[in-house]
Design an enzyme around this catalytic site. Structure first.
Site, PDB file in Angstrom:
ATOM      1  N   LYS A   1       0.829  -1.214   0.000  1.00  0.00           N
ATOM      2  CA  LYS A   1       0.000   0.000   0.000  1.00  0.00           C
ATOM      3  C   LYS A   1       0.867   1.269   0.000  1.00  0.00           C
ATOM      4  O   LYS A   1       2.073   1.215   0.271  1.00  0.00           O
ATOM      5  CB  LYS A   1      -0.952  -0.045   1.200  1.00  0.00           C
ATOM      6  CG  LYS A   1      -1.972  -1.199   1.133  1.00  0.00           C
ATOM      7  CD  LYS A   1      -2.975  -1.141   2.284  1.00  0.00           C
ATOM      8  CE  LYS A   1      -3.970  -2.300   2.206  1.00  0.00           C
ATOM      9  NZ  LYS A   1      -5.003  -2.217   3.268  1.00  0.00           N
TER      10      LYS A   1
ATOM     11  N   TYR B   1     -12.414  -2.451  -3.359  1.00  0.00           N
ATOM     12  CA  TYR B   1     -12.934  -2.613  -1.992  1.00  0.00           C
ATOM     13  C   TYR B   1     -14.464  -2.498  -1.957  1.00  0.00           C
ATOM     14  O   TYR B   1     -15.033  -2.156  -0.925  1.00  0.00           O
ATOM     15  CB  TYR B   1     -12.299  -1.584  -1.060  1.00  0.00           C
ATOM     16  CG  TYR B   1     -10.905  -1.980  -0.582  1.00  0.00           C
ATOM     17  CD1 TYR B   1     -10.709  -3.124   0.190  1.00  0.00           C
ATOM     18  CD2 TYR B   1      -9.793  -1.200  -0.879  1.00  0.00           C
ATOM     19  CE1 TYR B   1      -9.441  -3.491   0.640  1.00  0.00           C
ATOM     20  CE2 TYR B   1      -8.517  -1.557  -0.431  1.00  0.00           C
ATOM     21  CZ  TYR B   1      -8.356  -2.697   0.323  1.00  0.00           C
ATOM     22  OH  TYR B   1      -7.109  -3.060   0.781  1.00  0.00           O
TER      23      TYR B   1
ATOM     24  N   ASN C   1      -2.115   0.428   6.682  1.00  0.00           N
ATOM     25  CA  ASN C   1      -1.639  -0.845   7.238  1.00  0.00           C
ATOM     26  C   ASN C   1      -0.766  -1.673   6.279  1.00  0.00           C
ATOM     27  O   ASN C   1      -0.730  -2.893   6.354  1.00  0.00           O
ATOM     28  CB  ASN C   1      -2.797  -1.647   7.828  1.00  0.00           C
ATOM     29  CG  ASN C   1      -3.838  -2.039   6.797  1.00  0.00           C
ATOM     30  OD1 ASN C   1      -3.679  -1.743   5.617  1.00  0.00           O
ATOM     31  ND2 ASN C   1      -4.887  -2.713   7.236  1.00  0.00           N
TER      32      ASN C   1
ATOM     33  N   HIS D   1      -2.080  -5.449   1.468  1.00  0.00           N
ATOM     34  CA  HIS D   1      -3.339  -6.170   1.257  1.00  0.00           C
ATOM     35  C   HIS D   1      -3.010  -7.578   0.834  1.00  0.00           C
ATOM     36  O   HIS D   1      -2.037  -7.804   0.115  1.00  0.00           O
ATOM     37  CB  HIS D   1      -4.186  -5.523   0.148  1.00  0.00           C
ATOM     38  CG  HIS D   1      -5.207  -6.474  -0.417  1.00  0.00           C
ATOM     39  ND1 HIS D   1      -6.393  -6.729   0.216  1.00  0.00           N
ATOM     40  CD2 HIS D   1      -5.176  -7.297  -1.505  1.00  0.00           C
ATOM     41  CE1 HIS D   1      -7.066  -7.649  -0.477  1.00  0.00           C
ATOM     42  NE2 HIS D   1      -6.348  -8.006  -1.526  1.00  0.00           N
TER      43      HIS D   1
ATOM     44  N   GLU E   1      -9.216 -10.943  -8.020  1.00  0.00           N
ATOM     45  CA  GLU E   1      -8.262  -9.841  -7.870  1.00  0.00           C
ATOM     46  C   GLU E   1      -7.081  -9.997  -8.826  1.00  0.00           C
ATOM     47  O   GLU E   1      -6.649  -9.023  -9.451  1.00  0.00           O
ATOM     48  CB  GLU E   1      -7.787  -9.768  -6.412  1.00  0.00           C
ATOM     49  CG  GLU E   1      -8.912  -9.327  -5.468  1.00  0.00           C
ATOM     50  CD  GLU E   1      -8.546  -9.409  -3.995  1.00  0.00           C
ATOM     51  OE1 GLU E   1      -9.415  -9.099  -3.163  1.00  0.00           O
ATOM     52  OE2 GLU E   1      -7.400  -9.781  -3.656  1.00  0.00           O
TER      53      GLU E   1
HETATM   54  P1  RTP Z   1      -7.070  -5.879   3.209  1.00  0.00           P
HETATM   55  O1  RTP Z   1      -8.373  -6.247   2.525  1.00  0.00           O
HETATM   56  O2  RTP Z   1      -6.596  -4.501   2.833  1.00  0.00           O
HETATM   57  O3  RTP Z   1      -6.040  -6.929   2.980  1.00  0.00           O
HETATM   58  O4  RTP Z   1      -7.290  -5.840   4.796  1.00  0.00           O
HETATM   59  P2  RTP Z   1      -8.022  -6.919   5.692  1.00  0.00           P
HETATM   60  O5  RTP Z   1      -8.526  -8.053   4.844  1.00  0.00           O
HETATM   61  O6  RTP Z   1      -7.109  -7.259   6.805  1.00  0.00           O
HETATM   62  O7  RTP Z   1      -9.236  -6.084   6.278  1.00  0.00           O
HETATM   63  P3  RTP Z   1     -10.675  -5.804   5.620  1.00  0.00           P
HETATM   64  O8  RTP Z   1     -11.704  -6.148   6.635  1.00  0.00           O
HETATM   65  O9  RTP Z   1     -10.788  -6.428   4.267  1.00  0.00           O
HETATM   66  O10 RTP Z   1     -10.668  -4.228   5.473  1.00  0.00           O
HETATM   67  C1  RTP Z   1     -10.076  -3.580   4.358  1.00  0.00           C
HETATM   68  C2  RTP Z   1      -9.314  -2.378   4.861  1.00  0.00           C
HETATM   69  O11 RTP Z   1     -10.244  -1.434   5.419  1.00  0.00           O
HETATM   70  C3  RTP Z   1      -9.670  -0.783   6.537  1.00  0.00           C
HETATM   71  N1  RTP Z   1     -10.491  -1.007   7.729  1.00  0.00           N
HETATM   72  N2  RTP Z   1     -10.731  -0.075   8.599  1.00  0.00           N
HETATM   73  N3  RTP Z   1     -11.665   1.383  10.834  1.00  0.00           N
HETATM   74  C4  RTP Z   1     -11.982   0.111  10.706  1.00  0.00           C
HETATM   75  O12 RTP Z   1     -12.665  -0.479  11.521  1.00  0.00           O
HETATM   76  C5  RTP Z   1     -11.499  -0.608   9.544  1.00  0.00           C
HETATM   77  N4  RTP Z   1     -11.748  -1.870   9.275  1.00  0.00           N
HETATM   78  C6  RTP Z   1     -11.098  -2.133   8.115  1.00  0.00           C
HETATM   79  C7  RTP Z   1      -8.291  -1.377   6.761  1.00  0.00           C
HETATM   80  O13 RTP Z   1      -7.333  -0.485   6.217  1.00  0.00           O
HETATM   81  C8  RTP Z   1      -8.340  -2.674   5.995  1.00  0.00           C
HETATM   82  O14 RTP Z   1      -7.070  -3.048   5.514  1.00  0.00           O
HETATM   83 MG    MG Z   2      -9.690  -7.748   3.116  1.00  0.00          MG
END
Ligand code: RTP
Ligand code: MG
Length: 141
Positions: free
Chosen positions: A11, A51, A114, A117, A128
């Site tokens: 990212k 997203y 963070n 991804h 993807e």
């Molecule tokens: P990613 O898709 O980016 O790999 O991250 P992830 O699976 O660990 O998390 P996901 O639930 O898919 O969420 C995508 C991105 O959204 C942001 N997020 N913010 N503020 C919050 O509660 C929150 N929850 C998710 C994070 O940047 C996350 O990487």
């Molecule tokens: Mg995710």
């Protein structure tokens, strides 16, 4: 265990921190091969599409804004159990909760910025990968 492919993004925060190589090195030293890679800057439409599953969530706008804030590295990783292994190397979404030694614990500043991804399932990995890489740009050697 089957050989899988997963989709990964370094990212904008991690690209800006100049840690692309350190993150690649973690993939490589843990049995994940980089079989396609490119630097790009996502358009708003691409980030919203990528997203889309989070469209109704309160953090959606900030997430899109962050993802288009600078260049990213996109790559396909291949290896045994690649989807789960990559998620394990990444660590929890919130770097504060990520296990020590994971990419997010070591390089990420916040749940928004963070660092990486990774696809979360075989179906999402396939979609993807095909969004970012035509078959001809994936090198299986
Ligand atoms: P990613 O898709 O980016 O790999 O991250 P992830 O699976 O660990 O998390 P996901 O639930 O898919 O969420 C995508 C991105 O959204 C942001 N997020 N913010 N503020 C919050 O509660 C929150 N929850 C998710 C994070 O940047 C996350 O990487
Ligand atoms: Mg995710």
């Amino acid at each position: 265990m089957a050989i899988e492919r997963t989709f990964s993004i370094i990212k904008p925060d991690a690209v800006a921190k100049n840690v692309i190589g350190q993150i690649y090195s973690r993939f490589e030293s843990n049995g994940l091969k980089i079989i396609a890679a490119r630097m790009t800057q996502l358009s708003r439409a691409e980030a919203e599409q990528f997203y889309a599953i989070h469209r109704e969530r309160p953090f959606f706008n900030d997430l899109v804004k962050f993802m288009i804030s600078g260049p990213v590295m996109v790559q396909v990783l291949e290896g045994e159990d690649a989807i789960r292994k990559n998620r394990e190397l990444m660590g929890a979404t919130d770097p504060q909760k990520a296990e020590k030694g994971t990419i997010r614990a070591d390089f990420a500043d916040s749940i928004d910025a963070n660092a990486v991804h990774g696809s979360d399932a075989p179906e999402t990995a396939a979609v993807e990968i095909s969004c970012f890489f035509p078959t001809l740009e994936i090198y299986t050697r």
